[in-house]
Design a protein around this motif. Structure first.
Motif, PDB file in Angstrom:
ATOM      1  N   GLU A 105       0.804  -1.225   0.000  1.00  0.00           N
ATOM      2  CA  GLU A 105       0.000   0.000   0.000  1.00  0.00           C
ATOM      3  C   GLU A 105       0.833   1.269   0.000  1.00  0.00           C
ATOM      4  O   GLU A 105       0.298   2.353  -0.047  1.00  0.00           O
ATOM      5  CB  GLU A 105      -1.007  -0.012   1.160  1.00  0.00           C
ATOM      6  CG  GLU A 105      -0.453   0.405   2.504  1.00  0.00           C
ATOM      7  CD  GLU A 105       0.410  -0.679   3.116  1.00  0.00           C
ATOM      8  OE1 GLU A 105       0.686  -0.586   4.299  1.00  0.00           O
ATOM      9  OE2 GLU A 105       0.834  -1.632   2.416  1.00  0.00           O
ATOM     10  N   VAL A 106       2.146   1.154   0.098  1.00  0.00           N
ATOM     11  CA  VAL A 106       2.963   2.363   0.122  1.00  0.00           C
ATOM     12  C   VAL A 106       4.100   2.295  -0.893  1.00  0.00           C
ATOM     13  O   VAL A 106       5.260   2.379  -0.533  1.00  0.00           O
ATOM     14  CB  VAL A 106       3.547   2.647   1.520  1.00  0.00           C
ATOM     15  CG1 VAL A 106       2.769   3.706   2.216  1.00  0.00           C
ATOM     16  CG2 VAL A 106       3.609   1.392   2.366  1.00  0.00           C
ATOM     17  N   ASN A 154       0.447   9.763   2.069  1.00  0.00           N
ATOM     18  CA  ASN A 154       1.571   9.985   2.977  1.00  0.00           C
ATOM     19  C   ASN A 154       1.217  11.005   4.068  1.00  0.00           C
ATOM     20  O   ASN A 154       1.607  10.845   5.221  1.00  0.00           O
ATOM     21  CB  ASN A 154       2.789  10.445   2.165  1.00  0.00           C
ATOM     22  CG  ASN A 154       4.044  10.483   3.008  1.00  0.00           C
ATOM     23  OD1 ASN A 154       4.488  11.541   3.419  1.00  0.00           O
ATOM     24  ND2 ASN A 154       4.604   9.317   3.301  1.00  0.00           N
ATOM     25  N   THR A 169       5.463   4.229  -3.124  1.00  0.00           N
ATOM     26  CA  THR A 169       6.458   5.252  -3.424  1.00  0.00           C
ATOM     27  C   THR A 169       6.849   6.070  -2.214  1.00  0.00           C
ATOM     28  O   THR A 169       7.714   6.897  -2.305  1.00  0.00           O
ATOM     29  CB  THR A 169       5.970   6.190  -4.521  1.00  0.00           C
ATOM     30  OG1 THR A 169       4.686   6.660  -4.117  1.00  0.00           O
ATOM     31  CG2 THR A 169       5.879   5.480  -5.846  1.00  0.00           C
ATOM     32  N   GLU A 170       6.191   5.865  -1.088  1.00  0.00           N
ATOM     33  CA  GLU A 170       6.608   6.558   0.134  1.00  0.00           C
ATOM     34  C   GLU A 170       6.760   5.493   1.211  1.00  0.00           C
ATOM     35  O   GLU A 170       6.099   5.524   2.227  1.00  0.00           O
ATOM     36  CB  GLU A 170       5.565   7.595   0.558  1.00  0.00           C
ATOM     37  CG  GLU A 170       5.429   8.760  -0.380  1.00  0.00           C
ATOM     38  CD  GLU A 170       6.477   9.839  -0.090  1.00  0.00           C
ATOM     39  OE1 GLU A 170       6.632  10.734  -0.906  1.00  0.00           O
ATOM     40  OE2 GLU A 170       7.139   9.784   0.965  1.00  0.00           O
ATOM     41  N   SER A 173       6.991   5.557   5.183  1.00  0.00           N
ATOM     42  CA  SER A 173       6.042   6.391   5.896  1.00  0.00           C
ATOM     43  C   SER A 173       4.766   5.643   6.219  1.00  0.00           C
ATOM     44  O   SER A 173       3.736   6.236   6.453  1.00  0.00           O
ATOM     45  CB  SER A 173       5.711   7.628   5.068  1.00  0.00           C
ATOM     46  OG  SER A 173       6.833   8.039   4.360  1.00  0.00           O
ATOM     47  N   ASP A 214      -0.356   9.586  -3.905  1.00  0.00           N
ATOM     48  CA  ASP A 214       0.677   9.099  -2.977  1.00  0.00           C
ATOM     49  C   ASP A 214       0.964  10.127  -1.888  1.00  0.00           C
ATOM     50  O   ASP A 214       1.129   9.768  -0.717  1.00  0.00           O
ATOM     51  CB  ASP A 214       1.991   8.847  -3.723  1.00  0.00           C
ATOM     52  CG  ASP A 214       2.017   7.504  -4.419  1.00  0.00           C
ATOM     53  OD1 ASP A 214       1.166   6.654  -4.101  1.00  0.00           O
ATOM     54  OD2 ASP A 214       2.889   7.311  -5.277  1.00  0.00           O
ATOM     55  N   TYR A 215       1.081  11.387  -2.287  1.00  0.00           N
ATOM     56  CA  TYR A 215       1.376  12.422  -1.293  1.00  0.00           C
ATOM     57  C   TYR A 215       0.221  12.559  -0.294  1.00  0.00           C
ATOM     58  O   TYR A 215       0.458  12.747   0.900  1.00  0.00           O
ATOM     59  CB  TYR A 215       1.674  13.766  -1.971  1.00  0.00           C
ATOM     60  CG  TYR A 215       3.034  13.792  -2.642  1.00  0.00           C
ATOM     61  CD1 TYR A 215       4.201  13.606  -1.887  1.00  0.00           C
ATOM     62  CD2 TYR A 215       3.172  13.991  -4.010  1.00  0.00           C
ATOM     63  CE1 TYR A 215       5.450  13.617  -2.488  1.00  0.00           C
ATOM     64  CE2 TYR A 215       4.425  14.005  -4.617  1.00  0.00           C
ATOM     65  CZ  TYR A 215       5.560  13.816  -3.854  1.00  0.00           C
ATOM     66  OH  TYR A 215       6.796  13.821  -4.450  1.00  0.00           O
ATOM     67  N   ASP A 242      -5.427   4.320  -1.229  1.00  0.00           N
ATOM     68  CA  ASP A 242      -4.456   4.733  -2.240  1.00  0.00           C
ATOM     69  C   ASP A 242      -4.341   3.686  -3.353  1.00  0.00           C
ATOM     70  O   ASP A 242      -4.058   4.018  -4.506  1.00  0.00           O
ATOM     71  CB  ASP A 242      -3.095   5.000  -1.587  1.00  0.00           C
ATOM     72  CG  ASP A 242      -2.123   5.647  -2.558  1.00  0.00           C
ATOM     73  OD1 ASP A 242      -2.552   6.527  -3.326  1.00  0.00           O
ATOM     74  OD2 ASP A 242      -0.941   5.272  -2.567  1.00  0.00           O
ATOM     75  N   GLU A 283      -1.424  10.082  -9.879  1.00  0.00           N
ATOM     76  CA  GLU A 283      -0.956   8.973  -9.043  1.00  0.00           C
ATOM     77  C   GLU A 283      -0.006   9.496  -7.968  1.00  0.00           C
ATOM     78  O   GLU A 283      -0.079   9.108  -6.803  1.00  0.00           O
ATOM     79  CB  GLU A 283      -0.275   7.922  -9.932  1.00  0.00           C
ATOM     80  CG  GLU A 283       0.027   6.616  -9.245  1.00  0.00           C
ATOM     81  CD  GLU A 283       1.441   6.549  -8.711  1.00  0.00           C
ATOM     82  OE1 GLU A 283       1.682   5.784  -7.773  1.00  0.00           O
ATOM     83  OE2 GLU A 283       2.319   7.286  -9.216  1.00  0.00           O
ATOM     84  N   ARG A 284       0.871  10.425  -8.352  1.00  0.00           N
ATOM     85  CA  ARG A 284       1.796  11.013  -7.382  1.00  0.00           C
ATOM     86  C   ARG A 284       1.041  11.844  -6.342  1.00  0.00           C
ATOM     87  O   ARG A 284       1.339  11.789  -5.159  1.00  0.00           O
ATOM     88  CB  ARG A 284       2.852  11.889  -8.081  1.00  0.00           C
ATOM     89  CG  ARG A 284       3.796  11.143  -8.997  1.00  0.00           C
ATOM     90  CD  ARG A 284       4.677  10.139  -8.279  1.00  0.00           C
ATOM     91  NE  ARG A 284       5.433  10.764  -7.227  1.00  0.00           N
ATOM     92  CZ  ARG A 284       5.607  10.272  -5.996  1.00  0.00           C
ATOM     93  NH1 ARG A 284       5.062   9.115  -5.659  1.00  0.00           N
ATOM     94  NH2 ARG A 284       6.313  10.914  -5.112  1.00  0.00           N
TER      95      ARG A 284
END
Lengths: 247, 247
Positions: A234-235, B111, A237-238, A241, B107-108, B61, B103-104
């Motif tokens: 589920e994470v 996060n 690209t980060e 975190s 992600d942010y 996400d 998508e980014r």
């Protein structure tokens, strides 16, 4: 069968298309080499406290951006004029993706260089050693994935893809180390804040190298590398975190 | 001229291609709506200290990633089967790019939600107010750029593109504010470190909205929006980290 005028013409078209594809790959490889050099110089600027080198890296980021733009333009032109399918299409789409990842790695390298200017206005903090280890690993990962691209070496790409976990682990422990330096002495706070972002940049560079590894897999085999993603699903690209490890 | 069997067939092909392009756009708009909702929920989780909501955003996400993948697959299929040129090609390449940016942003947002869980283990810090202002602006920018995409409204896209400067300015001052809270009281350090990354995430969301604005311009007019980039030319994606303003 003797070649006719038509097969000659087709041969020529095919050869010239192959040459265009090679030119596209070569520009990607050139961008990769530049990005590797930028990352190495940024890290040297940080460790050696070399402001002139940091400024140079920051200024040179334009060149990475220009190569990325060149690749994007070339790829879209090839899509429009040649209307490729199958492997050729993957070749072009792959170059587009890798160029995007390289451009981001270049941005992160330039950002490391710029932050080094601020970090180096404070006295050195011990964490620089752990950061240097993380930096070496990030550089190895970037180098290996670019080699995997050049060689279309899927096995090597998979190795890179898995090593990103090590980088994430180093990042998590470095974050904790930086927090404790900040708590020890408030004069460390500004420098350590920037070191946190530098560490985060290195961790993100690893993520982009992982993306490139996935693209190499897709290029070579025509199907996505998704089976056993090493990070928490589920994470993607980060990774550092997640709720378990929220650094 | 009376329609022949052939023009009928062509009409049909054109209509079905148009329907495919519409379907592609609709998936992009759907991904945009989901990302907007994720961002709003993540910020609410932070401000209201709502751990259940944060966990929900983090889990969701996956849905953003799945929509992105759907768009990528559909776009590559259309490129291969239809071999589009000119405006149709831009339509598809534009959808690919915007999906990547969404998508980014997703992600942010996820996060931010995850970090809110850590931040909210400490007592509230005053900076939450300034952060909420930054958050509102980020949400407006994302909403406006998605509207600009739906309407293919270049003027509106340019307004978004310029407003990203405001977000960068808020980010710079918030960073300083957080450093001073950390210096005031070392018990703020962990929470403020995560708030720094949350602020950075919002600033990056603005950068991706700016990318989308550029893509809307390219979609509508067929040429890049590059004239008077509002940010320092040498720091396009990490604007608040230039030598002058290295936060």
């Amino acid at each position: 069968m003797a070649p006719t005028a038509e097969t000659h013409a087709n041969d020529h078209t095919v050869r010239s298309f192959d040459a265009e594809l090679d030119r596209l790959s070569n520009t990607v490889v050139r961008a990769g080499g530049l990005v590797e050099a930028q990352l190495a110089a940024a890290l040297q600027a940080l460790v050696k406290r070399d402001a002139a080198l940091a400024a140079e890296v920051s200024a040179k980021d334009n060149e990475v951006d220009a190569l990325d733009q060149e690749i994007q333009d070339h790829a879209v032109r090839l899509l429009a004029l040649r209307q490729p399918v199958a492997e050729d299409l993957r070749h072009i789409v792959g170059a587009l993706r890798i160029a995007g990842d390289l451009e981001r790695i270049g941005d992160y390298a330039a950002n490391v260089a710029r932050r080094s200017l601020v970090v180096n206005q404070s006295p050195p903090v011990k964490a620089i050693t752990a950061l240097a280890r993380m930096a070496r690993l990030a550089q190895e990962i970037v180098k290996d994935v670019l080699d995997a691209y050049v060689e279309r070496d899927v096995d090597r790409a998979i190795v890179v893809w898995r090593r990103d976990e090590e980088l994430d682990a180093l990042h998590t422990s470095l974050f904790q180390e930086l927090v404790s330096y900040m708590m020890e002495d408030s004069r460390n706070i500004t420098a350590c804040s920037h070191l946190m972002f530098i560490a985060k940049n290195l961790e993100r560079i690893g993520d982009h190298a992982t993306n490139i590894a996935e693209t190499v897999h897709y290029l070579a085999l025509g199907r996505p590398l998704r089976a056993a993603r090493p990070k928490g699903a589920e994470v993607p690209t980060e990774p550092s975190s997640g709720p378990e490890s929220p650094t």
